[in-house]
Design an enzyme around this catalytic site. Structure first.
Site, mmCIF file in Angstrom:
data_model
loop_
_atom_site.group_PDB
_atom_site.id
_atom_site.type_symbol
_atom_site.label_atom_id
_atom_site.label_comp_id
_atom_site.label_asym_id
_atom_site.label_seq_id
_atom_site.Cartn_x
_atom_site.Cartn_y
_atom_site.Cartn_z
ATOM 1 N N LYS A 115 0.533 -0.958 -0.028
ATOM 2 C CA LYS A 115 -0.055 -0.060 -0.311
ATOM 3 C C LYS A 115 0.977 1.274 0.063
ATOM 4 O O LYS A 115 0.651 2.362 -0.926
ATOM 5 C CB LYS A 115 -0.754 -0.401 1.455
ATOM 6 C CG LYS A 115 -2.347 -0.894 1.753
ATOM 7 C CD LYS A 115 -2.975 -0.626 2.497
ATOM 8 C CE LYS A 115 -4.201 -1.297 2.529
ATOM 9 N NZ LYS A 115 -5.237 -0.784 3.747
ATOM 10 N N ASP A 125 -9.220 2.140 4.221
ATOM 11 C CA ASP A 125 -9.910 0.740 4.372
ATOM 12 C C ASP A 125 -10.549 0.699 2.728
ATOM 13 O O ASP A 125 -11.685 1.137 2.603
ATOM 14 C CB ASP A 125 -10.607 0.458 5.673
ATOM 15 C CG ASP A 125 -10.977 -0.236 6.352
ATOM 16 O OD1 ASP A 125 -9.687 -1.160 6.752
ATOM 17 O OD2 ASP A 125 -12.497 -0.317 6.415
ATOM 18 N N PHE A 165 -1.179 -8.104 -3.484
ATOM 19 C CA PHE A 165 -1.694 -8.678 -2.057
ATOM 20 C C PHE A 165 -2.655 -9.051 -1.826
ATOM 21 O O PHE A 165 -3.713 -9.220 -3.349
ATOM 22 C CB PHE A 165 -1.322 -8.100 -0.929
ATOM 23 C CG PHE A 165 -1.415 -6.960 -0.583
ATOM 24 C CD1 PHE A 165 -1.577 -5.744 -1.902
ATOM 25 C CD2 PHE A 165 -2.880 -6.593 0.022
ATOM 26 C CE1 PHE A 165 -2.111 -4.390 -1.788
ATOM 27 C CE2 PHE A 165 -3.654 -5.482 0.207
ATOM 28 C CZ PHE A 165 -3.081 -4.595 -0.590
ATOM 29 N N LYS A 224 -1.818 -1.919 -11.977
ATOM 30 C CA LYS A 224 -2.726 -1.963 -11.058
ATOM 31 C C LYS A 224 -2.879 -1.038 -10.482
ATOM 32 O O LYS A 224 -4.218 -0.058 -10.336
ATOM 33 C CB LYS A 224 -2.352 -3.057 -10.457
ATOM 34 C CG LYS A 224 -3.584 -2.756 -8.885
ATOM 35 C CD LYS A 224 -3.069 -3.926 -7.647
ATOM 36 C CE LYS A 224 -3.886 -3.624 -6.338
ATOM 37 N NZ LYS A 224 -3.205 -4.483 -5.075
#
Ligand code: IMP
Length: 192
Positions: free
Chosen positions: A12, A68, A148, A171
């Site tokens: 991230k 989140d 991931f 991505k």
């Protein structure tokens, strides 16, 4: 300008750096000496993101943001959603999470799903929210080794490769978090 990103997830962090790292210096809680796990016990992605960003802001007083993300599967009524990290067990084990999801979808033809990310930014006690979504479908056999989480079983809409078969750059261009982070980046730039 220093900005604190409430994560210890290197994937991230690198995704975020690729999007907002040119203009802002992204710092993790660990680099500030904050090692505790920030709780993620709320009922929605939004509440979790706000809680994490505020939690850090209260400790360091700097500009903080947290994200989140949940994987929402139509045939499962939006599950695993906010529980995506601990879907199969408390261990946050991606392999077991994927196995459980594949099992739950056994025999179900509607494979539609989406990743949804909420980013919460806290500046001077004021919260701003940014959202990104990526639509796609769940496949039965994991494929690819990039990324991931659920990436190896998530086929983005219009693609023949899973997220784990795309480069991190590819991505980032389409992902839920990439979209939310670019909104965050535009907002931060507008404040400079
Ligand atoms: P988090 O709370 O934002 O870290 O996300 C919760 C869980 O969703 C993670 O533990 C992963 O299993 C999954 N997840 C989040 N982002 C992604 C992604 O970009 N690809 C695949 N899975 C993800």
């Amino acid at each position: 300008m220093d900005i604190i990103f409430a994560t210890s997830n290197l994937h991230k962090l690198n995704e975020a750096k690729a999007i907002i790292g040119d203009l802002f210096s992204l710092i993790t809680p660990r680099e500030l000496g904050i090692y505790e796990d920030i709780p993620e016990d709320e009922d929605t992605l939004q509440e979790n993101a706000i809680f994490k960003a505020r939690y850090l802001w209260e400790r360091c007083g700097k500009v903080c943001f947290a994200d989140d993300t949940g994987l929402e599967v139509d045939a499962l009524g939006g599950a695993p959603g906010v529980r995506s990290a601990r879907y199969a067990s408390d261990e946050c084990d991606s392999r077991r999470n994927m196995q459980k999801l594949i099992k739950e979808l056994n025999g179900i033809s509607n494979r539609k799903a989406r990743f949804r990310t909420i980013v919460a930014l806290v500046i001077d006690d004021k919260v701003s929210l940014f959202e990104g979504q990526l639509k796609g479908s769940i496949i039965n056999s994991p494929s690819g080794s990039e990324g991931f989480g659920y990436d190896p079983i998530f086929l983005p809409e219009g693609y023949t490769k899973t997220l784990a078969e795309l480069t991190s750059h590819e991505k980032n261009l389409i992902s839920h978090r990439g979209i939310a982070m670019r909104k965050l980046s535009d907002f931060l730039k507008s404040m400079l």
